[in-house]
Design a protein around this motif. Structure first.
Motif, PDB file in Angstrom:
ATOM      1  N   THR A  66       0.822  -1.212   0.000  1.00 42.00           N
ATOM      2  CA  THR A  66       0.000   0.000   0.000  1.00 42.00           C
ATOM      3  C   THR A  66       0.853   1.256   0.000  1.00 42.00           C
ATOM      4  OG1 THR A  66      -1.692  -1.196   1.242  1.00 42.00           O
ATOM      5  CG2 THR A  66      -1.868   1.190   1.189  1.00 42.00           C
ATOM      6  N   MET A  67       1.894   1.264   0.820  1.00 43.45           N
ATOM      7  CA  MET A  67       2.785   2.427   0.863  1.00 43.45           C
ATOM      8  C   MET A  67       3.492   2.628  -0.467  1.00 43.45           C
ATOM      9  SD  MET A  67       4.368   1.890   4.688  1.00 43.45           S
ATOM     10  CE  MET A  67       5.513   3.262   4.515  1.00 43.45           C
ATOM     11  N   ALA A  68       3.924   1.540  -1.089  1.00 40.81           N
ATOM     12  CA  ALA A  68       4.596   1.638  -2.378  1.00 40.81           C
ATOM     13  C   ALA A  68       3.640   2.143  -3.455  1.00 40.81           C
ATOM     14  CB  ALA A  68       5.173   0.275  -2.774  1.00 40.81           C
ATOM     15  N   PHE A  69       2.416   1.627  -3.453  1.00 37.49           N
ATOM     16  CA  PHE A  69       1.432   2.045  -4.454  1.00 37.49           C
ATOM     17  C   PHE A  69       1.051   3.513  -4.260  1.00 37.49           C
ATOM     18  CE2 PHE A  69      -2.914   2.412  -6.098  1.00 37.49           C
ATOM     19  CZ  PHE A  69      -2.749   1.912  -7.372  1.00 37.49           C
ATOM     20  N   SER A  70       0.845   3.920  -3.023  1.00 38.33           N
ATOM     21  CA  SER A  70       0.471   5.311  -2.747  1.00 38.33           C
ATOM     22  C   SER A  70       1.589   6.267  -3.148  1.00 38.33           C
ATOM     23  CB  SER A  70       0.135   5.478  -1.267  1.00 38.33           C
ATOM     24  OG  SER A  70      -0.927   4.634  -0.886  1.00 38.33           O
ATOM     25  N   ARG A  71       2.836   5.891  -2.843  1.00 41.28           N
ATOM     26  CA  ARG A  71       3.966   6.742  -3.224  1.00 41.28           C
ATOM     27  C   ARG A  71       4.109   6.800  -4.742  1.00 41.28           C
ATOM     28  NH1 ARG A  71       9.124   8.548  -1.625  1.00 41.28           N
ATOM     29  NH2 ARG A  71       9.838   9.792  -3.401  1.00 41.28           N
ATOM     30  N   ALA A  72       3.879   5.680  -5.418  1.00 46.25           N
ATOM     31  CA  ALA A  72       4.051   5.640  -6.869  1.00 46.25           C
ATOM     32  C   ALA A  72       3.033   6.521  -7.586  1.00 46.25           C
ATOM     33  CB  ALA A  72       3.936   4.198  -7.363  1.00 46.25           C
ATOM     34  N   ILE A  73       1.816   6.595  -7.072  1.00 40.36           N
ATOM     35  CA  ILE A  73       0.796   7.421  -7.724  1.00 40.36           C
ATOM     36  C   ILE A  73       1.196   8.892  -7.718  1.00 40.36           C
ATOM     37  CG2 ILE A  73      -1.580   8.272  -7.512  1.00 40.36           C
ATOM     38  CD1 ILE A  73      -2.443   5.570  -6.648  1.00 40.36           C
ATOM     39  N   GLY A  74       1.785   9.351  -6.613  1.00 42.57           N
ATOM     40  CA  GLY A  74       2.115  10.766  -6.505  1.00 42.57           C
ATOM     41  C   GLY A  74       3.550  11.114  -6.834  1.00 42.57           C
ATOM     42  N   GLU A  75       4.350  10.162  -7.297  1.00 41.79           N
ATOM     43  CA  GLU A  75       5.759  10.434  -7.582  1.00 41.79           C
ATOM     44  C   GLU A  75       5.918  11.358  -8.789  1.00 41.79           C
ATOM     45  OE1 GLU A  75       9.806  10.584  -7.460  1.00 41.79           O
ATOM     46  OE2 GLU A  75       8.361   9.984  -5.927  1.00 41.79           O
ATOM     47  N   TYR A  76       6.806  12.324  -8.661  1.00 39.41           N
ATOM     48  CA  TYR A  76       7.017  13.295  -9.742  1.00 39.41           C
ATOM     49  C   TYR A  76       8.482  13.422 -10.133  1.00 39.41           C
ATOM     50  CZ  TYR A  76       7.380  17.773 -12.157  1.00 39.41           C
ATOM     51  OH  TYR A  76       7.666  18.753 -13.072  1.00 39.41           O
TER      52      TYR A  76
END
Length: 278
Positions: A201-211
């Motif tokens: 979940t943490m990896a997926f959440s970070r990946a969505i907002g990564e810039y």
């Protein structure tokens, strides 16, 4: 003879004061900015909201963000599990060096990581020229950047749980005739599953907002390699601040729904384990 009071005192004194500071800090850092984002997005009318979230550019960026984030989170959930297991259960030369390198995505500026990945995986780069397919400026390149950024979340979440997992339980399962697959499914998986889901979940959440690590290797090609954070920056460059805030609200809702779903899965799994034990 000592008489113990029925009410035991708190280990840390000043509960009311510390709670007040905690709530104030949480409000200033998290709650107030999120509420302001929600309020700012209300500058758009319902018709403008509908036009924005149904536009081809938004839907393309949304689907690409979800697809690359999901793929990177799934891959890292297995790669991270293997890395965490090897680093905890085995002793070999260079183990501490590898363990230190796991945290590099945390310490390294994401823009630097993006530039390095682009230089390596570009068509004329040292690795990109070895492949017949194009990696940089494609969804494959975006996924690689997200793999690099989100790997530590899975590894660092699983390591403490694996350390606390006694080896004697696995040895007992082996003595009783369980195969390695049966031992993993019946003994190891129930113990690490909550942490595994948390890391995913943490990896997926970070990946969505990564810039930062994505902006260079993606190339920001509309309808092809434009993800939601890049679309937000594009809206800001066009001075469409309300539209950028609305896209941010959509990303916030996605993250909230994901966290809620993962919590429900963890609760269901814990209840299933308790029933099985009883």
């Amino acid at each position: 003879m000592f008489i113990c009071s029925k009410k035991s005192g708190s280990t840390i004194p000043g509960f009311g004061l510390t709670l007040g500071y905690t709530l104030t800090f949480l409000s200033v850092i998290v709650l107030i900015p999120l509420c302001c984002l929600l309020l700012y997005s209300t500058k758009l009318s319902l018709a403008e909201w509908e036009k924005l979230i149904t536009s081809r550019q938004f839907l393309a960026a949304l689907s690409l963000s979800l697809m690359t984030a999901l793929i990177s989170a799934i891959l890292n959930s297995f790669i991270g599990l293997l890395l965490a297991w090897v680093l905890v259960r085995y002793r070999f030369p260079g183990r501490k060096l590898i363990d230190t390198c796991i945290d590099m995505p945390f310490a390294l500026p994401t823009a630097v990581a993006g530039i390095a990945l682009t230089a390596i995986y570009a068509k004329n780069g040292p690795i990109g020229q070895l492949f017949s397919i194009k990696i940089a400026y494609t969804p494959i390149g975006i996924t690689l950047a997200l793999l690099f950024v989100t790997l530590p979340f899975v590894v660092r979440t699983l390591q403490p749980v694996i350390k606390d997992l006694p080896k004697e339980v696995e040895e007992a399962a082996k003595i009783l005739g369980a195969t390695p697959v049966q031992t993993f499914i019946s003994v190891i998986l129930p113990a690490i599953f909550p942490a595994w889901i948390t890391g995913f979940t943490m990896a997926f959440s970070r990946a969505i907002g990564e810039y930062g690590s994505v902006v260079f290797i993606a190339g920001n090609i509309p309808f092809k390699t434009e993800i939601l954070p890049l679309l937000i920056v594009a809206k800001l460059d066009q001075y469409a601040y309300a539209a950028a805030a609305a896209i941010g609200v959509c990303m916030l809702l996605i993250a909230f729904l994901l966290l809620f779903l993962m919590n429900m899965i963890q609760r269901w799994f814990n209840r299933a384990v308790v029933k099985q034990v009883k």
